[in-house]
Write a protein that holds these residues in place. Structure first.
Motif, PDB file in Angstrom:
ATOM      1  N   SER A  50       0.819  -1.220   0.000  1.00  0.00           N
ATOM      2  CA  SER A  50       0.000   0.000   0.000  1.00  0.00           C
ATOM      3  C   SER A  50       0.851   1.269   0.000  1.00  0.00           C
ATOM      4  O   SER A  50       0.312   2.365  -0.009  1.00  0.00           O
ATOM      5  N   THR A  52       3.123   2.405   2.293  1.00  0.00           N
ATOM      6  CA  THR A  52       3.328   3.112   3.554  1.00  0.00           C
ATOM      7  C   THR A  52       4.668   2.757   4.191  1.00  0.00           C
ATOM      8  O   THR A  52       4.928   3.123   5.327  1.00  0.00           O
ATOM      9  N   ALA A  71       1.203   6.405  -0.816  1.00  0.00           N
ATOM     10  CA  ALA A  71       0.046   5.605  -0.423  1.00  0.00           C
ATOM     11  C   ALA A  71      -1.266   6.086  -1.048  1.00  0.00           C
ATOM     12  O   ALA A  71      -2.077   5.279  -1.491  1.00  0.00           O
ATOM     13  N   HIS A  72      -1.477   7.407  -1.087  1.00  0.00           N
ATOM     14  CA  HIS A  72      -2.793   7.859  -1.574  1.00  0.00           C
ATOM     15  C   HIS A  72      -2.976   7.546  -3.058  1.00  0.00           C
ATOM     16  O   HIS A  72      -4.091   7.369  -3.530  1.00  0.00           O
ATOM     17  N   ALA A  75      -3.847   3.808  -3.283  1.00  0.00           N
ATOM     18  CA  ALA A  75      -5.247   3.620  -2.886  1.00  0.00           C
ATOM     19  C   ALA A  75      -6.188   3.929  -4.048  1.00  0.00           C
ATOM     20  O   ALA A  75      -7.221   3.289  -4.215  1.00  0.00           O
ATOM     21  N   ARG A  76      -5.820   4.922  -4.877  1.00  0.00           N
ATOM     22  CA  ARG A  76      -6.668   5.273  -6.022  1.00  0.00           C
ATOM     23  C   ARG A  76      -6.732   4.175  -7.067  1.00  0.00           C
ATOM     24  O   ARG A  76      -7.622   4.164  -7.907  1.00  0.00           O
ATOM     25  N   HIS A  81      -6.847  -0.975   2.376  1.00  0.00           N
ATOM     26  CA  HIS A  81      -5.955  -1.492   3.408  1.00  0.00           C
ATOM     27  C   HIS A  81      -6.621  -1.294   4.766  1.00  0.00           C
ATOM     28  O   HIS A  81      -6.863  -0.161   5.173  1.00  0.00           O
ATOM     29  N   PRO A  83      -5.717  -1.356   8.259  1.00  0.00           N
ATOM     30  CA  PRO A  83      -4.395  -1.415   8.879  1.00  0.00           C
ATOM     31  C   PRO A  83      -4.414  -2.053  10.257  1.00  0.00           C
ATOM     32  O   PRO A  83      -5.466  -2.191  10.882  1.00  0.00           O
ATOM     33  N   ALA A 104     -13.252   7.491  -1.107  1.00  0.00           N
ATOM     34  CA  ALA A 104     -12.006   6.904  -1.590  1.00  0.00           C
ATOM     35  C   ALA A 104     -12.185   6.250  -2.960  1.00  0.00           C
ATOM     36  O   ALA A 104     -11.209   6.018  -3.662  1.00  0.00           O
ATOM     37  N   ALA A 151     -13.031   0.337   4.304  1.00  0.00           N
ATOM     38  CA  ALA A 151     -12.142  -0.034   3.204  1.00  0.00           C
ATOM     39  C   ALA A 151     -12.938  -0.584   2.014  1.00  0.00           C
ATOM     40  O   ALA A 151     -12.669  -0.250   0.859  1.00  0.00           O
TER      41      ALA A 151
END
Ligand SMILES: Nc1ncnc2c1ncn2[C@@H]1O[C@H](COP(=O)(O)OP(=O)(O)O)[C@@H](O)[C@H]1O
Ligand SMILES: [Mg+2]
Lengths: 245, 293
Positions: A50, A52, A71-72, A75-76, A81, A83, A104, A151
């Protein structure tokens, strides 16, 4: 079709290496477990995917090399995730936490939001009931459900879930692992589940990797690993209930 | 009685300056964990921008809007350039950076505009209005109304818009926000921009009363810090309420407590900061768990 592939991935924290060349793959729509003792590198593997934690090697998602992406942006690409520690926005309401999940997904599947929210509420009715409460006031198990719901509302194709059983009673763990299996089937997800509790994880996943000191030391179908005596001795000896909260 | 009422209302008037600066300080703190000591001088620079535009012949309200836009951009840029490199550092590093910003910006302001105080004419005219038995100038009333609207708009933005929600999420749990595809860096820059804008509203709209000078916001900054301490640095509502309370308290103290003239007004914020830290460090509206180290 391979959705995720990691080749020779190394990761370190302040110069101390935690992953020593991880190789693994997850196919589309498949549910895979990462097993291993505390400190084996399960969390770091998920974080390497992811974005991070800083990594070397290759992380390939759907044919695209995403190694080193922030990370962002990962995510797209529809990577969810959940966490370690659940990542709850404690001062926001349950509803606001879920809205963040919906946001998101960006412009993907916008028309589907109402149905998805209803489906999530049907799976975890407590989230509907406590909709207006501060998320920090929920119990550990409820926060775990919230984290999964948040998520999943991002409509990921790959869902990373980090030790959902941690600190939860066995009954709640069973319920949560079962709902992950339901989501994986109904939402066409690939799930990568990090779990110390190998027995419970192998009861729901298709395949698993066993990690030790930042490397894969065994891999196979859930049935094979349940039969494998080395794995049994190391991880299935006694009913593990996870570390206390 | 009327005298007391008069003092309360005019204290409330200055309270709006402290409330908006305190809100700005609180926005920055929530996002980046920095107590921005430069928030006052940033508002001063905004006032100078508006003053420059008005002296060049621009109508007040147009100059007001342009000063706000410029403040937003500069605020966001300051975050990008000076705060981003030290993001996540210790409170001591943050403190050093914002104090350096304060000193640096003060020098820049003096360099561009000089030290001589300037006058900005009130956009509300020189009249006065009677409010429930007390007499307030149109400037006092108008400035308070503009700030009040600003505070309400800011509140609505955070409460009701998805961008506001994402900014709150990024401030509260940046690691988790990133996993939900929120660009946390952009949210923090936005937060600094918004804070600079809220401060600029106060700086420009109160400039006719305060006079435009490099030190115009100095005592307001102290009172705003006291307000944020009183309300709790983590609470936007608390900061605003704290600002209004301090405005009234400072005014009443200078009028009625023997020995505290307007020169000694600053004893009030000092006393408030001291007492709050002693009795309830998280502030009236804060939660104990959220006191940062
Ligand atoms: N934030 C961190 N800083 C330093 N070392 C870490 C950090 N997180 C994990 N580690 C180290 O990396 C190794 C792998 O940890 P982790 O991925 O958390 O394992 P697991 O999730 O399987 O328990 C361990 O040796 C652990 O001590
Ligand atoms: Mg872990």
């Amino acid at each position: 079709m391979t959705l995720l592939e990691m080749r020779g991935v190394r990761a370190s924290y302040d110069g101390v290496q935690a992953l020593h060349g991880m190789d693994l793959g997850v196919a589309e729509g498949e549910m895979v477990a990462l097993l291993g003792a505390n400190g084996a590198g399960k969390t770091t593997t998920l974080r390497a995917i992811s974005g991070t934690v800083a990594v070397e090697g290759a992380v390939v998602l759907d044919g695209r090399d995403i190694t080193g992406w922030p990370a962002h942006r990962v995510a797209r690409l529809a990577v969810g995730h959940v966490p370690e520690g659940r990542g709850t926005f404690v001062d926001l309401t349950v509803e606001e936490n879920l809205t963040l999940g919906v946001l998101a997904r960006g412009s993907r599947m916008r028309g589907q939001v109402k149905e998805d929210l209803a489906a999530v509420h049907d799976l975890f009715p407590i989230l509907r009931e406590f909709s207006g409460r501060q998320a920090g006031a929920l119990s550990g198990g409820q926060q775990q459900m919230l984290a999964i719901a948040r998520a999943i509302l991002g409509r990921p194709r790959l869902l990373l879930v980090d030790e959902p059983s941690l600190g939860l009673a066995p009954m709640v763990t069973t319920e949560i692992l079962r709902s992950l299996r339901v989501l994986q089937a109904e939402w066409q997800l690939a799930v990568l589940l990090a779990e110390q509790n190998a027995r419970r994880a192998l009861a729901v996943v298709d395949r698993a990797y066993v990690l030790e000191s930042g490397r894969v030391v065994a891999a196979g179908s859930a049935a094979e690993l349940r039969e494998n005596t080395a794995v049994q001795d190391a991880y299935l000896g006694a009913e593990q209930t996870g570390r206390p909260a | 009685m009327t005298e007391l009422w008069q003092q309360i209302l005019s204290g409330l008037g200055s309270g709006f300056i402290y409330a908006s600066l305190a809100l700005a300080i609180c926005l920055v703190f929530q996002g980046t964990g920095a107590v921005n000591f430069a928030q006052g001088v940033m508002a001063t620079a905004s006032a100078y921008v508006a003053w420059t535009l008005v002296t060049r012949g621009m109508p007040f309200w147009l100059a007001f809007v342009l000063a706000l836009v410029a403040s937003f951009i500069v605020g966001a840029l300051i975050e990008r350039v000076f705060i981003r490199p030290v993001e996540g550092s210790s409170p001591l590093v943050m403190l050093t950076v914002t104090v350096a910003l304060l000193i640096g910006l003060q020098a820049v302001v003096a360099l561009i505009w000089g030290d001589d105080p300037q006058q900005l004419e009130s956009p509300f005219g020189g009249g006065s209005v009677e409010v429930l038995g007390a007499r307030l100038t149109a400037q006092q009333l108008g400035a308070a109304a503009v700030v009040l609207v600003t505070l309400l708009l800011a509140g609505a933005f955070f409460r009701f818009t998805t961008l506001g929600l994402r900014m709150r999420a990024a401030a509260q749990n940046p690691a988790s926000a990133r996993l939900l595809s929120i660009d946390v860096g952009r949210m923090l820059a936005l937060g600094w921009g918004l804070a600079a804008t809220v401060g600029a509203v106060a700086g420009v709209i109160f400039a006719p009363t305060l006079g435009v000078s490099p030190a115009m916001m100095d005592s307001s900054l102290l009172l705003a810090l006291a307000a944020a301490t009183l309300g709790g640095f983590e609470s936007r509502v608390g900061a605003v309420v704290g600002g209004l309370v301090l405005g009234v308290a400072a005014n009443l103290a200078s009028r009625y407590v023997p020995g505290i003239g307007s020169d000694l007004q600053l004893v009030v914020p000092f006393a408030v900061i001291f007492l709050v830290l002693l009795l309830r460090p998280q502030g009236l509206f804060g939660r104990a768990s959220s006191v940062r180290a």
